[in-house]
Design a protein around this motif. Structure first.
Motif, PDB file in Angstrom:
ATOM      1  N   ILE A 134       0.873  -1.169   0.000  1.00  0.00           N
ATOM      2  CA  ILE A 134       0.000   0.000   0.000  1.00  0.00           C
ATOM      3  C   ILE A 134       0.911   1.220   0.000  1.00  0.00           C
ATOM      4  CG2 ILE A 134      -1.720   1.320   1.275  1.00  0.00           C
ATOM      5  CD1 ILE A 134      -2.834  -1.241   2.358  1.00  0.00           C
ATOM      6  N   LYS A 135       0.801   2.012  -1.056  1.00  0.00           N
ATOM      7  CA  LYS A 135       1.661   3.187  -1.236  1.00  0.00           C
ATOM      8  C   LYS A 135       3.136   2.798  -1.184  1.00  0.00           C
ATOM      9  CE  LYS A 135      -1.640   6.610   0.515  1.00  0.00           C
ATOM     10  NZ  LYS A 135      -1.877   7.695   1.510  1.00  0.00           N
ATOM     11  N   ASN A 180      -7.398   3.028   4.556  1.00  0.00           N
ATOM     12  CA  ASN A 180      -6.899   3.949   3.547  1.00  0.00           C
ATOM     13  C   ASN A 180      -7.462   5.360   3.762  1.00  0.00           C
ATOM     14  OD1 ASN A 180      -9.557   3.897   2.626  1.00  0.00           O
ATOM     15  ND2 ASN A 180      -9.097   2.643   0.830  1.00  0.00           N
ATOM     16  N   SER A 181      -7.244   6.233   2.805  1.00  0.00           N
ATOM     17  CA  SER A 181      -7.664   7.629   2.949  1.00  0.00           C
ATOM     18  C   SER A 181      -9.174   7.786   3.024  1.00  0.00           C
ATOM     19  CB  SER A 181      -7.111   8.472   1.788  1.00  0.00           C
ATOM     20  OG  SER A 181      -7.578   7.972   0.539  1.00  0.00           O
ATOM     21  N   ASP A 186      -9.778  -1.691   2.021  1.00  0.00           N
ATOM     22  CA  ASP A 186     -10.183  -1.836   0.622  1.00  0.00           C
ATOM     23  C   ASP A 186      -9.676  -3.173   0.074  1.00  0.00           C
ATOM     24  OD1 ASP A 186     -10.837  -1.598  -2.037  1.00  0.00           O
ATOM     25  OD2 ASP A 186     -10.292   0.526  -2.159  1.00  0.00           O
ATOM     26  N   GLU A 189      -8.876  -3.210  -3.806  1.00  0.00           N
ATOM     27  CA  GLU A 189      -7.592  -2.611  -4.155  1.00  0.00           C
ATOM     28  C   GLU A 189      -6.449  -3.576  -3.876  1.00  0.00           C
ATOM     29  OE1 GLU A 189      -4.777   1.257  -2.960  1.00  0.00           O
ATOM     30  OE2 GLU A 189      -6.719   0.923  -1.966  1.00  0.00           O
TER      31      GLU A 189
END
Length: 305
Positions: A134-135, A180-181, A186, A189
């Protein structure tokens, strides 16, 4: 006495007494329990109960305490007031006995809740999960892959279109987990079909059928809650009352069994002459009976005259 006046007097008494009787029921359905769960501040069972910061998210319906967020409503199965945590069991969450595809799980950013120390197992993911990021940051804990091997012994894995004893590189131990944001876990994702969340191993770390499944959340009090909890709510609950608030100012109320709602506690709440500033309900009390008795006595004197 003029016979035309009598019906008018009877009508006047009915109009005067009816509003008094209609206000007899408390305006809020505040209860100290919801099903098997004890309900204490800051939680409440309805509008005007508990803390106004928690009321939009916590409700008691059909003896079930629910947490509602933008992703759905979730059954609350445990509360620890000492640790300021609660446990939810989403209906679409997988367990050893029942695995299924799951929608995203999320919390509202404005709510007083955040993820607690639960261990998330992401299931039926696109392999290899060791590359899941993630990121740009890996999310799987390589030191806990034994948990994937353990839960994949459950025959329910076939419901996720996995073979019995599937390869563990389709499972990810996501701990500590984060949202997440959008405030969500998610799954789409991360290309996983489902998840299980372990709240406790129940002294059986190798037997997933005995684990306690659920998502542990921590809740935080704001300035309003801290002030009234420390200064008024403990005293209210010690006196047998339920802590609540009076809309629209959200001023503190101690909701008492007698039907009177005090601004402090329920120790002396049987006297309606006390300083009750914010009444949101009353009872068919002695004061109402006195009003009715006075009206009827006045009528009898009028007829006798």
């Amino acid at each position: 006495m003029d016979s035309q006046i009598l019906p008018f007097i009877i009508f006047l008494i009915a109009v005067t007494v009816t509003p008094l009787l209609s206000s007899a029921a408390p305006a809020t359905p505040c209860q100290s329990n919801c099903g098997s769960l004890q309900i204490k501040y800051p939680f409440g069972t309805g509008y005007g109960c508990g803390s106004p910061r928690f009321e939009p998210y916590i409700t008691c319906k059909s003896n079930q305490l629910l947490l509602t967020t933008h992703t759905g409503s979730y059954l609350i199965t445990a509360i620890s007031y000492k640790d300021s945590t609660l446990t939810i069991t989403p209906s679409a969450m997988s367990t050893c006995n029942s695995m299924q595809q799951s929608p995203n799980l999320g919390l509202d950013w404005a709510s007083p809740f955040q993820l607690g120390p639960s261990i998330f197992l992401l299931l039926s993911c696109t392999p290899p999960t060791s590359s899941l990021t993630i990121k740009g940051s890996p999310v799987c804990d390589p030191s806990s892959t034994h948990l994937c091997a353990t839960i994949y012994t459950c025959p329910a894995v076939v419901n996720l279109r996995l073979p019995l004893f599937p390869p563990t590189n389709t499972c990810c131990v996501y701990s500590p987990a984060n949202f997440n944001s959008k405030g969500e876990l998610d799954l789409r994702e991360m290309k996983c079909k489902g998840y299980a969340s372990i709240a406790s191993f129940q002294d059986s770390p190798t037997d997933p059928s005995k684990w306690m499944y659920g998502v542990t959340l921590k809740y935080t009090n704001g300035g309003f809650d801290d002030y009234y909890m420390n200064n008024k709510c403990n005293t209210c609950e010690d006196s047998g009352g339920i802590c609540g608030y009076s809309p629209p100012t959200n001023s503190f109320l101690c909701i008492c069994n007698s039907g009177f709602n005090a601004t402090t506690d329920c120790y002396n709440n049987y006297n309606p002459v006390q300083d009750y500033e914010d009444l949101i309900g009353t009872s068919a009390s002695l004061s109402t009976q006195k009003i009715m008795l006075g009206l009827w006595v006045g009528l009898l004197f009028y007829i006798a005259a």
